[in-house]
Design a protein around this motif. Structure first.
Motif, PDB file in Angstrom:
ATOM      1  N   GLU A 115       0.834  -1.207   0.000  1.00 40.22           N
ATOM      2  CA  GLU A 115       0.000   0.000   0.000  1.00 40.22           C
ATOM      3  C   GLU A 115       0.870   1.259   0.000  1.00 40.22           C
ATOM      4  OE1 GLU A 115      -3.622   2.042   2.626  1.00 40.22           O
ATOM      5  OE2 GLU A 115      -2.827   0.068   3.155  1.00 40.22           O
ATOM      6  N   ASN A 116       1.931   1.249   0.781  1.00 40.95           N
ATOM      7  CA  ASN A 116       2.823   2.409   0.828  1.00 40.95           C
ATOM      8  C   ASN A 116       3.474   2.672  -0.526  1.00 40.95           C
ATOM      9  OD1 ASN A 116       2.304   2.950   3.515  1.00 40.95           O
ATOM     10  ND2 ASN A 116       4.124   1.905   4.293  1.00 40.95           N
ATOM     11  N   ILE A 117       3.912   1.624  -1.190  1.00 40.54           N
ATOM     12  CA  ILE A 117       4.537   1.780  -2.503  1.00 40.54           C
ATOM     13  C   ILE A 117       3.544   2.360  -3.502  1.00 40.54           C
ATOM     14  CG2 ILE A 117       5.456   0.516  -4.486  1.00 40.54           C
ATOM     15  CD1 ILE A 117       6.764  -1.384  -2.486  1.00 40.54           C
ATOM     16  N   LYS A 118       2.332   1.857  -3.473  1.00 40.93           N
ATOM     17  CA  LYS A 118       1.301   2.360  -4.384  1.00 40.93           C
ATOM     18  C   LYS A 118       1.069   3.855  -4.183  1.00 40.93           C
ATOM     19  CE  LYS A 118      -3.515   1.575  -5.775  1.00 40.93           C
ATOM     20  NZ  LYS A 118      -4.743   0.757  -5.517  1.00 40.93           N
ATOM     21  N   LEU A 119       0.995   4.276  -2.934  1.00 35.80           N
ATOM     22  CA  LEU A 119       0.765   5.690  -2.627  1.00 35.80           C
ATOM     23  C   LEU A 119       1.943   6.555  -3.074  1.00 35.80           C
ATOM     24  CD1 LEU A 119      -0.794   5.342   0.940  1.00 35.80           C
ATOM     25  CD2 LEU A 119      -1.969   6.122  -1.135  1.00 35.80           C
ATOM     26  N   LEU A 120       3.158   6.082  -2.843  1.00 33.48           N
ATOM     27  CA  LEU A 120       4.346   6.843  -3.232  1.00 33.48           C
ATOM     28  C   LEU A 120       4.454   6.966  -4.753  1.00 33.48           C
ATOM     29  CD1 LEU A 120       6.865   5.361  -0.664  1.00 33.48           C
ATOM     30  CD2 LEU A 120       6.006   7.710  -0.697  1.00 33.48           C
ATOM     31  N   GLU A 121       4.114   5.908  -5.454  1.00 35.04           N
ATOM     32  CA  GLU A 121       4.134   5.960  -6.919  1.00 35.04           C
ATOM     33  C   GLU A 121       3.085   6.935  -7.441  1.00 35.04           C
ATOM     34  OE1 GLU A 121       5.823   1.695  -8.490  1.00 35.04           O
ATOM     35  OE2 GLU A 121       3.712   1.773  -7.905  1.00 35.04           O
ATOM     36  N   GLN A 122       1.906   6.910  -6.870  1.00 36.68           N
ATOM     37  CA  GLN A 122       0.844   7.835  -7.292  1.00 36.68           C
ATOM     38  C   GLN A 122       1.240   9.285  -7.045  1.00 36.68           C
ATOM     39  OE1 GLN A 122      -2.522   6.379  -5.058  1.00 36.68           O
ATOM     40  NE2 GLN A 122      -3.113   4.898  -6.628  1.00 36.68           N
ATOM     41  N   ALA A 123       1.964   9.515  -5.950  1.00 32.73           N
ATOM     42  CA  ALA A 123       2.392  10.873  -5.597  1.00 32.73           C
ATOM     43  C   ALA A 123       3.694  11.272  -6.294  1.00 32.73           C
ATOM     44  CB  ALA A 123       2.570  10.982  -4.091  1.00 32.73           C
ATOM     45  N   LYS A 124       4.283  10.328  -7.033  1.00 38.04           N
ATOM     46  CA  LYS A 124       5.545  10.553  -7.757  1.00 38.04           C
ATOM     47  C   LYS A 124       6.666  10.985  -6.804  1.00 38.04           C
ATOM     48  CE  LYS A 124       3.215  11.620 -12.104  1.00 38.04           C
ATOM     49  NZ  LYS A 124       3.020  12.568 -13.223  1.00 38.04           N
ATOM     50  N   ILE A 125       6.745  10.279  -5.680  1.00 41.27           N
ATOM     51  CA  ILE A 125       7.825  10.484  -4.714  1.00 41.27           C
ATOM     52  C   ILE A 125       8.848   9.367  -4.901  1.00 41.27           C
ATOM     53  CG2 ILE A 125       8.431  10.590  -2.262  1.00 41.27           C
ATOM     54  CD1 ILE A 125       5.567  11.541  -1.715  1.00 41.27           C
ATOM     55  N   ALA A 126      10.105   9.727  -5.045  1.00 41.53           N
ATOM     56  CA  ALA A 126      11.157   8.729  -5.195  1.00 41.53           C
ATOM     57  C   ALA A 126      11.202   7.853  -3.948  1.00 41.53           C
ATOM     58  CB  ALA A 126      12.503   9.410  -5.409  1.00 41.53           C
ATOM     59  N   PHE A 127      11.392   6.545  -4.144  1.00 39.99           N
ATOM     60  CA  PHE A 127      11.372   5.655  -2.982  1.00 39.99           C
ATOM     61  C   PHE A 127      12.230   4.416  -3.218  1.00 39.99           C
ATOM     62  CE2 PHE A 127       8.221   3.841  -5.787  1.00 39.99           C
ATOM     63  CZ  PHE A 127       8.369   2.473  -5.610  1.00 39.99           C
ATOM     64  N   SER A 128      12.592   3.804  -2.126  1.00 34.81           N
ATOM     65  CA  SER A 128      13.120   2.452  -2.112  1.00 34.81           C
ATOM     66  C   SER A 128      12.734   1.854  -0.759  1.00 34.81           C
ATOM     67  CB  SER A 128      14.627   2.426  -2.343  1.00 34.81           C
ATOM     68  OG  SER A 128      15.034   1.079  -2.575  1.00 34.81           O
ATOM     69  N   ALA A 129      13.434   0.805  -0.324  1.00 32.78           N
ATOM     70  CA  ALA A 129      13.030   0.137   0.913  1.00 32.78           C
ATOM     71  C   ALA A 129      14.237  -0.206   1.769  1.00 32.78           C
ATOM     72  CB  ALA A 129      12.250  -1.133   0.587  1.00 32.78           C
ATOM     73  N   TYR A 130      13.971  -0.392   3.051  1.00 30.77           N
ATOM     74  CA  TYR A 130      15.005  -0.924   3.937  1.00 30.77           C
ATOM     75  C   TYR A 130      14.516  -2.251   4.502  1.00 30.77           C
ATOM     76  CZ  TYR A 130      12.375   1.084   7.942  1.00 30.77           C
ATOM     77  OH  TYR A 130      11.420   1.414   8.870  1.00 30.77           O
ATOM     78  N   PHE A 131      15.465  -3.073   4.895  1.00 27.69           N
ATOM     79  CA  PHE A 131      15.197  -4.468   5.239  1.00 27.69           C
ATOM     80  C   PHE A 131      15.794  -4.757   6.612  1.00 27.69           C
ATOM     81  CE2 PHE A 131      15.515  -9.002   5.222  1.00 27.69           C
ATOM     82  CZ  PHE A 131      14.754  -9.519   4.190  1.00 27.69           C
ATOM     83  N   ILE A 132      14.951  -5.111   7.587  1.00 27.74           N
ATOM     84  CA  ILE A 132      15.434  -5.511   8.903  1.00 27.74           C
ATOM     85  C   ILE A 132      15.308  -7.032   8.982  1.00 27.74           C
ATOM     86  CG2 ILE A 132      15.224  -5.215  11.393  1.00 27.74           C
ATOM     87  CD1 ILE A 132      13.811  -2.590  10.905  1.00 27.74           C
ATOM     88  N   PRO A 133      16.395  -7.746   8.808  1.00 24.85           N
ATOM     89  CA  PRO A 133      16.315  -9.205   8.732  1.00 24.85           C
ATOM     90  C   PRO A 133      16.034  -9.858  10.078  1.00 24.85           C
ATOM     91  CG  PRO A 133      18.597  -8.506   8.680  1.00 24.85           C
ATOM     92  CD  PRO A 133      17.770  -7.248   8.658  1.00 24.85           C
ATOM     93  N   CYS A 134      15.705 -11.135  10.022  1.00 26.28           N
ATOM     94  CA  CYS A 134      15.489 -11.934  11.230  1.00 26.28           C
ATOM     95  C   CYS A 134      16.462 -13.116  11.200  1.00 26.28           C
ATOM     96  CB  CYS A 134      14.038 -12.420  11.298  1.00 26.28           C
ATOM     97  SG  CYS A 134      13.690 -13.412  12.783  1.00 26.28           S
ATOM     98  N   PRO A 135      17.706 -12.901  11.575  1.00 23.28           N
ATOM     99  CA  PRO A 135      18.696 -13.986  11.536  1.00 23.28           C
ATOM    100  C   PRO A 135      18.275 -15.204  12.360  1.00 23.28           C
ATOM    101  CG  PRO A 135      19.760 -11.880  11.846  1.00 23.28           C
ATOM    102  CD  PRO A 135      18.291 -11.643  12.017  1.00 23.28           C
ATOM    103  N   LYS A 136      17.610 -14.960  13.482  1.00 23.42           N
ATOM    104  CA  LYS A 136      17.208 -16.075  14.348  1.00 23.42           C
ATOM    105  C   LYS A 136      16.100 -16.913  13.713  1.00 23.42           C
ATOM    106  CE  LYS A 136      18.585 -13.431  18.404  1.00 23.42           C
ATOM    107  NZ  LYS A 136      18.170 -12.745  19.656  1.00 23.42           N
ATOM    108  N   CYS A 137      15.423 -16.354  12.702  1.00 25.96           N
ATOM    109  CA  CYS A 137      14.375 -17.102  11.997  1.00 25.96           C
ATOM    110  C   CYS A 137      14.960 -18.057  10.957  1.00 25.96           C
ATOM    111  CB  CYS A 137      13.414 -16.144  11.296  1.00 25.96           C
ATOM    112  SG  CYS A 137      12.560 -15.002  12.406  1.00 25.96           S
ATOM    113  N   GLY A 138      16.221 -17.806  10.554  1.00 26.66           N
ATOM    114  CA  GLY A 138      16.853 -18.645   9.554  1.00 26.66           C
ATOM    115  C   GLY A 138      16.350 -18.379   8.146  1.00 26.66           C
ATOM    116  N   ASN A 139      16.859 -19.169   7.191  1.00 29.01           N
ATOM    117  CA  ASN A 139      16.435 -19.132   5.783  1.00 29.01           C
ATOM    118  C   ASN A 139      16.466 -17.720   5.196  1.00 29.01           C
ATOM    119  OD1 ASN A 139      15.516 -19.899   3.289  1.00 29.01           O
ATOM    120  ND2 ASN A 139      13.854 -21.178   4.099  1.00 29.01           N
ATOM    121  N   PRO A 140      17.648 -17.124   5.083  1.00 31.49           N
ATOM    122  CA  PRO A 140      17.739 -15.749   4.571  1.00 31.49           C
ATOM    123  C   PRO A 140      17.249 -15.586   3.127  1.00 31.49           C
ATOM    124  CG  PRO A 140      19.905 -16.783   4.675  1.00 31.49           C
ATOM    125  CD  PRO A 140      18.976 -17.684   5.407  1.00 31.49           C
TER     126      PRO A 140
END
Length: 254
Positions: A95-120
């Motif tokens: 939903e956030n990506i859709k809104l940013l694209e509609q508003a023509k705001i440059a975007f990317s993402a950040y990733f907070i991994p879960c090492p303890k969950c395994g399977n990267p």
């Protein structure tokens, strides 16, 4: 011979700085002392300018975007949270990506991994399936409290995670600092030194003069300098540019 007003506008601060310089010249007040006063006022001026004129280079958001008009006035670009440390895709990502694209705001993402969950690799693929974009720079957080104590296992995890991101032409960036990096991956680990990196130092100072080299990085790309700000109704961290490498955030990858 000079005044200071905590609630002053940008214009008043500018006049105050100029007036202080004249005061030094006319009365001979200790230059070193006045220099400190001027630096403090300049820092406030820069912060006011960022708020008033929308020159916060980029912000890192956590939560649901509700006001893109507000965001567009405040910042040039947005990083949305793509993956959470509990081991799942952010529920607001699509939903956030859709809104940013509609508003023509440059975007990317950040990733907070879960090492303890395994399977990267699965974590990376779950994120990319929801993200639906390629040729983006995804910034992976390396924060010690979210990782285990086995340095070799941590290295294996992050290498598999970033390798999987590359399968869809997404390039990994790093968000960390000397303390966290060395605790999680070891002082001698420089595998990502050619990748862009933000360092974390929430001292509310957008300048990068306090950077401590680590992981093979001599010059940081950006600095995460202020956390937990309420921006346009959403929690946000402020990020400043240290070294743009002559590339615009608006390039296809950032």
């Amino acid at each position: 011979c000079f005044f200071f007003n905590d609630t002053a506008t940008t214009e008043i601060y500018t006049r105050s700085i100029v007036g202080s310089v004249r005061c030094v010249q006319e009365t001979g007040i200790n230059a070193e002392y006045m220099g400190l006063i001027l630096m403090k006022r300049l820092a406030v001026l820069l912060l006011l300018s960022a708020i008033v004129y929308g020159i916060i280079e980029s912000i890192e958001l956590e939560g649901k975007i509700t006001d893109t008009d507000c965001l567009k006035k405040l910042t040039q670009a947005v990083y949305v949270r793509g993956y959470m440390s509990i081991g799942q895709v952010d529920p607001y990502l699509k939903e956030n990506i859709k809104l940013l694209e509609q508003a023509k705001i440059a975007f990317s993402a950040y990733f907070i991994p879960c090492p303890k969950c395994g399977n990267p690799r699965k974590q990376a693929n779950d994120f990319m399936d929801a993200f639906g974009k390629s040729n983006k720079r995804i910034f992976v957080h390396v924060i010690s409290g979210q990782w285990g104590d086995d340095v070799l296992a941590n290295r294996d995890f992050i290498s598999n995670l970033t390798a999987e991101l590359k399968t869809r032409v997404n390039i990994a960036g790093i968000v960390s600092n000397a303390f966290h990096w060395e605790k999680v991956l070891g002082k001698d680990y420089e595998y990502y030194a050619a990748n862009r990196m933000w360092y974390i130092d929430p001292d509310k100072d957008p300048s990068c003069k306090d950077f401590v080299p680590y992981g093979g990085w001599k010059i940081p790309f950006k600095k995460l300098y202020s956390t937990n700000n309420n921006v346009c109704g959403i929690n946000a961290n402020y990020v400043s540019v240290c070294n743009a490498r002559n590339e615009s955030f608006l390039d296809t990858t950032y």
